[in-house]
Scaffold this motif. Structure first.
Motif, PDB file in Angstrom:
ATOM      1  N   ARG A   1      36.155  28.191  38.119  1.00 49.88           N
ATOM      2  CA  ARG A   1      37.188  29.215  37.972  1.00 49.88           C
ATOM      3  C   ARG A   1      38.409  28.902  38.829  1.00 49.88           C
ATOM      4  O   ARG A   1      39.553  29.088  38.417  1.00 49.88           O
TER       5      ARG A   1
ATOM      6  N   ILE B   1      41.453  33.958  47.436  1.00 53.98           N
ATOM      7  CA  ILE B   1      40.431  34.968  47.093  1.00 53.98           C
ATOM      8  C   ILE B   1      39.583  34.487  45.916  1.00 53.98           C
ATOM      9  O   ILE B   1      39.579  35.086  44.844  1.00 53.98           O
TER      10      ILE B   1
ATOM     11  N   HIS C   1      36.840  33.963  43.207  1.00 56.13           N
ATOM     12  CA  HIS C   1      35.870  34.882  42.599  1.00 56.13           C
ATOM     13  C   HIS C   1      35.656  34.412  41.169  1.00 56.13           C
ATOM     14  O   HIS C   1      36.353  33.523  40.691  1.00 56.13           O
ATOM     15  N   THR C   2      34.727  35.032  40.484  1.00 51.83           N
ATOM     16  CA  THR C   2      34.491  34.635  39.099  1.00 51.83           C
ATOM     17  C   THR C   2      33.938  35.820  38.316  1.00 51.83           C
ATOM     18  O   THR C   2      33.943  36.943  38.808  1.00 51.83           O
ATOM     19  N   ASP C   3      33.497  35.548  37.100  1.00 47.34           N
ATOM     20  CA  ASP C   3      33.101  36.644  36.212  1.00 47.34           C
ATOM     21  C   ASP C   3      31.965  37.479  36.784  1.00 47.34           C
ATOM     22  O   ASP C   3      31.078  36.966  37.476  1.00 47.34           O
ATOM     23  N   ILE C   4      31.972  38.752  36.430  1.00 49.68           N
ATOM     24  CA  ILE C   4      31.003  39.693  36.997  1.00 49.68           C
ATOM     25  C   ILE C   4      29.562  39.387  36.590  1.00 49.68           C
ATOM     26  O   ILE C   4      28.631  39.796  37.263  1.00 49.68           O
TER      27      ILE C   4
ATOM     28  N   LEU D   1      35.000  36.688  46.871  1.00 42.38           N
ATOM     29  CA  LEU D   1      34.604  38.013  46.408  1.00 42.38           C
ATOM     30  C   LEU D   1      33.474  37.959  45.397  1.00 42.38           C
ATOM     31  O   LEU D   1      33.492  37.135  44.490  1.00 42.38           O
TER      32      LEU D   1
ATOM     33  N   PRO E   1      34.894  46.099  38.782  1.00 38.28           N
ATOM     34  CA  PRO E   1      36.184  46.309  39.448  1.00 38.28           C
ATOM     35  C   PRO E   1      36.555  47.784  39.587  1.00 38.28           C
ATOM     36  O   PRO E   1      37.177  48.180  40.561  1.00 38.28           O
TER      37      PRO E   1
ATOM     38  N   HIS F   1      35.611  49.250  42.818  1.00 40.54           N
ATOM     39  CA  HIS F   1      36.092  48.591  44.032  1.00 40.54           C
ATOM     40  C   HIS F   1      37.610  48.533  44.112  1.00 40.54           C
ATOM     41  O   HIS F   1      38.171  47.642  44.715  1.00 40.54           O
ATOM     42  N   ILE F   2      38.230  49.519  43.486  1.00 42.29           N
ATOM     43  CA  ILE F   2      39.692  49.551  43.484  1.00 42.29           C
ATOM     44  C   ILE F   2      40.219  49.693  44.910  1.00 42.29           C
ATOM     45  O   ILE F   2      41.114  48.951  45.333  1.00 42.29           O
ATOM     46  N   GLU F   3      39.622  50.625  45.667  1.00 41.76           N
ATOM     47  CA  GLU F   3      40.068  50.849  47.048  1.00 41.76           C
ATOM     48  C   GLU F   3      39.833  49.612  47.902  1.00 41.76           C
ATOM     49  O   GLU F   3      40.677  49.215  48.692  1.00 41.76           O
TER      50      GLU F   3
ATOM     51  N   LEU G   1      39.597  46.437  47.010  1.00 37.64           N
ATOM     52  CA  LEU G   1      40.516  45.348  46.671  1.00 37.64           C
ATOM     53  C   LEU G   1      41.927  45.662  47.147  1.00 37.64           C
ATOM     54  O   LEU G   1      42.640  44.796  47.656  1.00 37.64           O
ATOM     55  N   SER G   2      42.288  46.924  46.992  1.00 40.13           N
ATOM     56  CA  SER G   2      43.614  47.353  47.408  1.00 40.13           C
ATOM     57  C   SER G   2      43.784  47.206  48.921  1.00 40.13           C
ATOM     58  O   SER G   2      44.785  46.667  49.411  1.00 40.13           O
TER      59      SER G   2
ATOM     60  N   SER H   1      43.989  43.591  50.048  1.00 44.52           N
ATOM     61  CA  SER H   1      45.307  42.974  49.832  1.00 44.52           C
ATOM     62  C   SER H   1      46.296  43.405  50.916  1.00 44.52           C
ATOM     63  O   SER H   1      47.119  42.612  51.369  1.00 44.52           O
TER      64      SER H   1
ATOM     65  N   PHE I   1      45.239  41.298  54.063  1.00 41.71           N
ATOM     66  CA  PHE I   1      45.581  39.872  54.150  1.00 41.71           C
ATOM     67  C   PHE I   1      47.085  39.621  54.091  1.00 41.71           C
ATOM     68  O   PHE I   1      47.553  38.538  54.406  1.00 41.71           O
TER      69      PHE I   1
ATOM     70  N   CYS J   1      40.878  36.197  35.747  1.00 41.51           N
ATOM     71  CA  CYS J   1      39.493  36.625  35.610  1.00 41.51           C
ATOM     72  C   CYS J   1      39.373  38.057  35.093  1.00 41.51           C
ATOM     73  O   CYS J   1      38.322  38.475  34.644  1.00 41.51           O
TER      74      CYS J   1
ATOM     75  N   THR K   1      43.279  44.160  39.446  1.00 45.28           N
ATOM     76  CA  THR K   1      42.981  45.484  40.009  1.00 45.28           C
ATOM     77  C   THR K   1      43.939  45.808  41.150  1.00 45.28           C
ATOM     78  O   THR K   1      44.445  46.928  41.266  1.00 45.28           O
TER      79      THR K   1
END
Lengths: 153, 103
Positions: A48, A65, A67-70, A107, A112, A115-117, A119-120, A123, A126, B13, B19
């Protein structure tokens, strides 16, 4: 009460890896050993990153960051690796550009929408050069405590 | 909030970066009285989803070609780097707010 974001066993600093694929393999394998991801995650995250790189050049630091498919994920977690010698990643959305990455946040996200909060907040974290500078000089257990503090405040 | 708009947000992805972008757009517009419903997707899914949900704006991390359907497309990268995010937010808000013929 807060959901678990980091795992002390998935905080890395002072590791002697210079190659991006090796680094991704190393972190992902630890995540697999701790049952956060399926074995298939390891190769999937490396692939990915080749197709859709995740290097991010913020104002001060290079961040990645991966990450890959769920479908490759068992449980959500954020693995952290701080590199004393940055490793070159390709830039997210601009694969022709390179980013010397000092902070890797790998990650595993299973849904998703749950986990909006997280990830937000991640961001915001970082992108904050003061926090990242502070964290970069800490020992492993203090990195864990500090990141948890900033994510939960 | 009586104005509702739709945003389609894409990244490689369709998980993390999209998001992050979507939440920032939602918060910014929400504070200004526009409720934004968003849907995240992979870049490859943009054409079919745009057709299906008919978003008011598309925000993408990777460059996408104009779909020829009059939906404005914005760059989502500044939301990740933190550099220039405010400017893009203003532009997205203006586009989302604007009354125009929607297909």
């Amino acid at each position: 009460m807060h959901a678990k974001i980091f795992d002390p066993d998935l905080i890395f600093s002072d590791i002697d890896i210079k190659d991006k694929d090796q680094l991704l393999d190393f972190i992902a394998s630890k995540m697999y050993q701790l049952n956060y991801v399926k074995e298939s995650y390891i190769q999937a995250v490396v692939e990915r990153e080749k197709n859709f790189p995740t290097g991010i050049q913020t104002q001060q630091y290079g961040i990645a960051i991966p990450h890959t498919d769920i479908i490759h994920v068992n449980k959500p977690i954020v693995a952290v690796c701080i590199l004393s010698n940055p490793i070159i990643f390709k830039a997210m959305g601009m694969p022709e550009e390179e980013v010397p990455v000092k902070f890797v946040f790998m990650l595993s996200i299973d849904d998703p929408n749950n986990h909006i909060e997280l990830l937000s907040k991640l961001s915001i974290l970082f992108q904050d050069k003061n926090i990242m500078t502070e964290v970069s000089v800490l020992s492993r257990d203090k990195i864990f405590k500090s990141l948890n503090y900033y994510m939960n405040r | 909030m009586d104005i509702k708009r739709k945003a389609l947000v894409a990244c490689g992805c369709g998980v993390a970066s999209s998001t992050i972008v979507a939440k920032k757009v939602e918060d910014y517009c929400g504070e200004r009285g526009i409720k934004v419903e968003w849907r995240i997707c992979k870049v490859a899914e943009i054409p079919s989803l745009a057709e299906m949900i008919k978003p008011d704006v598309i925000v993408s991390i990777t460059a996408v070609e104009d779909l020829g359907n009059n939906i404005p497309i914005f760059d989502g990268k500044p939301f990740l780097t933190g550099i220039g995010a405010d400017k893009v937010l203003e532009k997205i808000y203006d586009a989302i707010k604007a009354d125009r013929e929607r297909f």
